[in-house]
Design a protein around this motif. Structure first.
Motif, PDB file in Angstrom:
ATOM      1  N   PRO A  18      33.981  15.744 -17.128  1.00 30.26           N
ATOM      2  CA  PRO A  18      35.318  16.464 -16.626  1.00 30.26           C
ATOM      3  C   PRO A  18      35.685  15.885 -15.121  1.00 30.26           C
ATOM      4  N   VAL A  19      36.881  15.374 -15.051  1.00 29.21           N
ATOM      5  CA  VAL A  19      37.240  14.866 -13.724  1.00 29.21           C
ATOM      6  C   VAL A  19      38.328  15.645 -13.277  1.00 29.21           C
ATOM      7  N   MET A  20      38.357  15.786 -12.037  1.00 32.19           N
ATOM      8  CA  MET A  20      39.311  16.489 -11.264  1.00 32.19           C
ATOM      9  C   MET A  20      39.903  15.548 -10.038  1.00 32.19           C
ATOM     10  N   VAL A  21      41.183  15.086 -10.281  1.00 32.96           N
ATOM     11  CA  VAL A  21      41.610  14.181  -9.536  1.00 32.96           C
ATOM     12  C   VAL A  21      42.406  15.034  -8.144  1.00 32.96           C
TER      13      VAL A  21
ATOM     14  N   ALA B  72      37.615  18.558 -18.307  1.00 35.65           N
ATOM     15  CA  ALA B  72      37.574  19.371 -17.110  1.00 35.65           C
ATOM     16  C   ALA B  72      38.714  20.787 -17.716  1.00 35.65           C
ATOM     17  N   ARG B  73      39.953  20.207 -18.387  1.00 33.08           N
ATOM     18  CA  ARG B  73      40.770  21.446 -18.739  1.00 33.08           C
ATOM     19  C   ARG B  73      40.022  22.556 -19.725  1.00 33.08           C
ATOM     20  N   LYS B  74      39.079  21.989 -20.549  1.00 36.67           N
ATOM     21  CA  LYS B  74      38.430  23.176 -21.210  1.00 36.67           C
ATOM     22  C   LYS B  74      37.699  24.156 -20.441  1.00 36.67           C
TER      23      LYS B  74
ATOM     24  N   PRO C 162      44.076  25.555  -6.561  1.00 36.59           N
ATOM     25  CA  PRO C 162      43.121  24.946  -5.702  1.00 36.59           C
ATOM     26  C   PRO C 162      42.031  24.569  -6.214  1.00 36.59           C
ATOM     27  N   MET C 163      41.447  23.243  -5.324  1.00 29.97           N
ATOM     28  CA  MET C 163      40.466  22.647  -5.948  1.00 29.97           C
ATOM     29  C   MET C 163      39.159  23.627  -5.705  1.00 29.97           C
ATOM     30  N   ALA C 164      38.976  24.561  -4.704  1.00 27.70           N
ATOM     31  CA  ALA C 164      38.191  25.238  -4.578  1.00 27.70           C
ATOM     32  C   ALA C 164      37.818  26.248  -5.748  1.00 27.70           C
ATOM     33  N   THR C 165      39.023  26.713  -6.493  1.00 26.07           N
ATOM     34  CA  THR C 165      38.747  27.386  -7.663  1.00 26.07           C
ATOM     35  C   THR C 165      38.298  26.673  -8.890  1.00 26.07           C
ATOM     36  N   ALA C 166      38.932  25.400  -8.806  1.00 20.94           N
ATOM     37  CA  ALA C 166      38.533  24.495  -9.889  1.00 20.94           C
ATOM     38  C   ALA C 166      37.258  24.146  -9.968  1.00 20.94           C
TER      39      ALA C 166
ATOM     40  N   ALA D 201      60.878  19.575 -13.784  1.00 18.93           N
ATOM     41  CA  ALA D 201      60.097  20.796 -13.876  1.00 18.93           C
ATOM     42  C   ALA D 201      58.459  20.341 -13.653  1.00 18.93           C
ATOM     43  N   LEU D 202      57.765  21.293 -13.015  1.00 18.63           N
ATOM     44  CA  LEU D 202      56.564  21.231 -12.835  1.00 18.63           C
ATOM     45  C   LEU D 202      55.579  21.164 -14.018  1.00 18.63           C
ATOM     46  N   PRO D 203      55.139  20.056 -14.551  1.00 18.85           N
ATOM     47  CA  PRO D 203      54.238  19.871 -15.540  1.00 18.85           C
ATOM     48  C   PRO D 203      53.028  20.663 -15.727  1.00 18.85           C
ATOM     49  N   VAL D 204      52.939  21.529 -16.603  1.00 21.74           N
ATOM     50  CA  VAL D 204      51.512  22.142 -16.620  1.00 21.74           C
ATOM     51  C   VAL D 204      50.445  21.497 -16.927  1.00 21.74           C
ATOM     52  N   ASP D 205      50.749  20.304 -17.713  1.00 23.82           N
ATOM     53  CA  ASP D 205      49.839  19.346 -18.292  1.00 23.82           C
ATOM     54  C   ASP D 205      49.429  18.018 -17.463  1.00 23.82           C
ATOM     55  N   GLY D 206      50.082  17.711 -16.467  1.00 25.31           N
ATOM     56  CA  GLY D 206      49.924  16.658 -15.700  1.00 25.31           C
ATOM     57  C   GLY D 206      50.339  15.428 -16.598  1.00 25.31           C
TER      58      GLY D 206
END
Ligand SMILES: [Mg+2]
Length: 375
Positions: A33-36, A53-55, A63-67, A370-375
């Motif tokens: 699970p990678v979070m950039v 990580a999406r799972k 916010p990264m703190a939430t992630a 549009a802001l993509p939800v999926d990156g």
């Protein structure tokens, strides 16, 4: 020539782009699970999360703190934008070998009008070829949607991520869209979707069947375009770099936001998208604009011209935040936030030519990212 000649449009979108690059470059990160993104202790946000990580419920703009709370074992990686730009250039080169008519939406996403190429080869073969060559040259998976218009192509590219390939046959656009939730349609944000649900309109097919005057009543000036899109009709051209005079990214919140830290995180995320789009077109902007819609639907913009052009996400974010911060007030809740850049030039570089020799007073077709939800 018929009024609406048949076109073949591809929307191509790399999967979990920043995270995929990190996993490609460092095999130890594969399957992890990678979070950039930014720091969890500050106001950093997730720019892209890997599918692993999406799972855990981690998504971009969180916010990264939430992630970190969702995914305590997530591996946080600081973004390496130079590397992402280099990979993006490889991908765009693959696109350019197919067609000159390319409209990049960000570093990892573009519309391609492949109509001329499709006169010589089957459009499906072209789509497969793009996927294979991007994989060969970058090691990354790209999802591709193929349709007769941009709106349907974009929905198609998103449908089977990752590594998707969805072809919508000519004439089957409305049928393809019909079972999908209304929220998939461009311009239908969470609030509009909730309102439509309350009216019993759940799928794009439900929407397409509404009478013409209902669209005007419900969406005002946008009525006609929402109606056409719901019915799979979209003649909007793929616009190459020269056509763009302003680049912006905006997002409508599921629930109105008044918290300064949350708003700031959103500004960072949107600014990153704008910076990516500028970089993908190899241009820089001098004027930063924020678009604000309050909970009572009051909508206005504020802008600031910088001393120099930039495509740096942190500079755009700083300018945008200064503009927004002045608008914060107790009891004031925000429904929508947008960040934009205009006043383009190419970044200073020896031998750089002016980007655009069109008359300055030409009316520019601005377009939205549009802001993509999926990156
Ligand atoms: Mg993507």
């Amino acid at each position: 020539m018929p009024q609406n000649p048949l076109r073949y449009i591809i929307h191509a979108d790399l999967d979990a782009f920043y995270a995929a690059v990190e996993q490609h470059d460092n095999p130890e990160l594969r399957g992890q699970p990678v979070m950039v993104g930014g720091r969890p202790d500050g106001r950093g946000v997730v720019a892209t999360a890997s599918y692993e990580a999406r799972k855990f419920g981690v998504h971009s703009a969180m916010p990264m703190a939430t992630a970190v709370r969702h995914c305590p074992d997530g591996i946080i990686i600081r973004p390496r934008f130079d590397r992402y730009r280099a990979v993006s250039a490889q991908v765009m080169a693959v696109f350019r070998s197919v067609t000159d008519v390319i409209e990049p939406q960000s570093l990892d996403e573009a519309y391609l009008d492949i109509t001329p190429a499709a006169a010589l080869r089957a459009p499906l073969a072209i789509a497969i070829d793009i996927k294979e060559r991007v994989a060969q040259e970058t090691g990354l998976a790209i999802s591709v949607g193929l349709a007769t218009g941009k709106c349907v192509a974009k929905i198609a590219s998103d449908l089977q991520k990752p590594d998707g390939l969805v072809v919508v046959p000519v004439g089957a656009e409305a049928e393809f869209l019909a079972p999908l939730p209304v929220g998939k349609l461009a311009g239908i944000g969470p609030k509009s979707a909730a309102r439509l649900h309350a009216d019993g309109v759940r799928t794009i097919g439900d929407l397409a069947q509404m009478p013409d005057d209902w669209f005007d009543r419900t969406f005002g000036k946008r009525g006609r375009s929402v109606r056409d899109h719901a019915r799979g009709i979209d003649d909007s051209p793929v616009q190459t770099t020269r056509a763009a005079k302003s680049i912006s990214s905006e997002t409508t919140f599921g629930a109105d936001i008044s918290d300064a830290a949350e708003l700031r995180a959103v500004v960072q995320q949107l600014s990153g998208k704008v910076a990516d789009a500028l970089a993908s077109k190899d241009i820089a902007g001098r004027t930063v604009t924020v678009k604000i819609r309050l909970s009572d639907y009051t909508t206005f913009t504020r802008q600031q011209t910088l001393s120099d052009t930039t495509n740096d996400a942190s500079i755009i974010a700083t300018a945008a935040w200064m503009l927004l911060e002045r608008e914060l007030a107790p009891q004031r809740a925000f429904r929508l936030l947008g960040v934009g850049a205009s006043g383009f030039s190419q970044p200073d570089r020896a031998g750089a030519k002016p980007l655009d020799d069109a008359p300055a007073n030409q009316t520019p077709p601005a377009y939205q990212l549009a802001l993509p939800v999926d990156g």
